[in-house]
Design an enzyme around this catalytic site. Structure first.
Site, short mmCIF file in Angstrom:
data_model
loop_
_atom_site.label_atom_id
_atom_site.label_comp_id
_atom_site.label_asym_id
_atom_site.label_seq_id
_atom_site.Cartn_x
_atom_site.Cartn_y
_atom_site.Cartn_z
N LYS A 1 -21.65 18.91 21.67
CA LYS A 1 -21.46 19.30 20.41
C LYS A 1 -20.52 20.33 20.22
O LYS A 1 -20.69 21.52 20.63
CB LYS A 1 -22.84 19.88 19.98
CG LYS A 1 -22.68 20.27 18.42
CD LYS A 1 -24.11 20.73 17.80
CE LYS A 1 -24.02 21.62 16.67
NZ LYS A 1 -25.36 21.94 15.96
N LYS B 1 -23.38 22.41 23.98
CA LYS B 1 -22.39 22.84 22.73
C LYS B 1 -21.92 23.93 23.09
O LYS B 1 -21.88 24.94 23.82
CB LYS B 1 -23.55 23.14 21.62
CG LYS B 1 -23.12 23.64 20.37
CD LYS B 1 -24.31 23.92 19.25
CE LYS B 1 -23.94 24.94 18.10
NZ LYS B 1 -24.94 25.32 17.51
N ASP C 1 -31.29 24.51 19.42
CA ASP C 1 -29.89 24.97 19.79
C ASP C 1 -30.03 26.35 20.23
O ASP C 1 -30.29 27.31 19.67
CB ASP C 1 -28.94 25.11 18.53
CG ASP C 1 -28.51 23.62 18.18
OD1 ASP C 1 -29.39 22.60 18.50
OD2 ASP C 1 -27.30 23.38 17.68
#
Length: 243
Positions: A194, A162, A98
């Protein structure tokens, strides 16, 4: 869809997260145990890089991905440092990276720095590992900038985009998620979403799933295309399933 079916669906999308500054080994053991709940496993756990080896050893042979964060949470521009941390994370067993997009550069219009970071990390994260790019949408705020950041991340090859680190005042919002889903839809590429930060109840989560179903179609959202970054959502889901 019934509340129970919604809760079961949401559970399978959770990246159960502990990125607390005071996190320790005992917390990670508890997190890994928590991810294997009475109603099924979460999609992944998300931990600090220093806990990757412990996490992967605890989850060996179990179908739960291990994610970690790089360039987190401030989204700097030091590409070499981020490459080093990404390589170390992959060597330690991370399944998913991430990456925080250099969002201050994005705000300033310095797209070259953003693209440089994205491309450098994409080059070292190979399938089946996932690259999830955190846009920090609460700091970008303007939907035009969120759209452009989404486009750059997707063009660079992100597997997911995300919303947030969960470390800023504003995290996921329906407005930002709508924009991101529209960019994914328009791209024609296989890219996941996300929503992360501030998602604590089944109702919170369901509003984002409703957006995904509406924009992408009711069959689109699976653990390969949709995740929730959350620490407390699992408690709410399991409480619903116990009723």
């Amino acid at each position: 869809m019934t509340d129970r079916r919604s809760a079961e669906r949401i559970l399978s999308f959770i990246d159960l997260t502990n990125l607390n500054d005071v996190c320790n080994d005992e917390d990670i053991v508890a997190l890994c145990e928590r991810a294997q709940g009475e109603f099924g496993n979460t999609a992944a756990i998300c931990v600090w890089p220093r806990f990757l080896e412990l996490s992967t050893s605890l989850l060996q042979g179990i179908s739960i991905k291990v994610a970690t964060v790089v360039n987190f949470p401030h989204g700097g521009n030091d590409v070499d440092a981020v490459i080093d941390s990404t390589v170390s994370a992959l060597d330690a067993g991370a399944d998913e990276i991430d990456l925080v997009l250099p969002y201050q550069s994005m705000i300033k219009g310095d797209e070259a720095s953003v693209v440089s970071m994205l491309q450098a990390v994409r080059e070292i994260v190979h399938a089946p590992d996932h690259l999830k790019v955190i846009l920090e949408t609460g700091e970008l705020s303007d939907q035009g900038i969120i759209r452009r950041a989404s486009e750059l991340a997707i063009k660079a090859g992100a597997d997911f985009i995300k919303t947030s680190t969960g470390k800023t005042k504003v995290s996921a919002t329906p407005e930002a998620v709508t924009t991101m889903l529209q960019v994914i839809h328009d791209s024609g590429r296989s890219v996941g979403l996300k929503p992360s930060g501030g998602i604590r109840t089944v109702a919170d989560a369901q509003q984002y799933l409703d957006l995904a179903d509406g924009i992408m179609g009711s069959q689109w959202a699976t653990p390969e295309t949709f995740r929730f970054g959350a620490s407390g959502l699992l408690d709410a889901v399991e409480a619903e399933l116990r009723l």
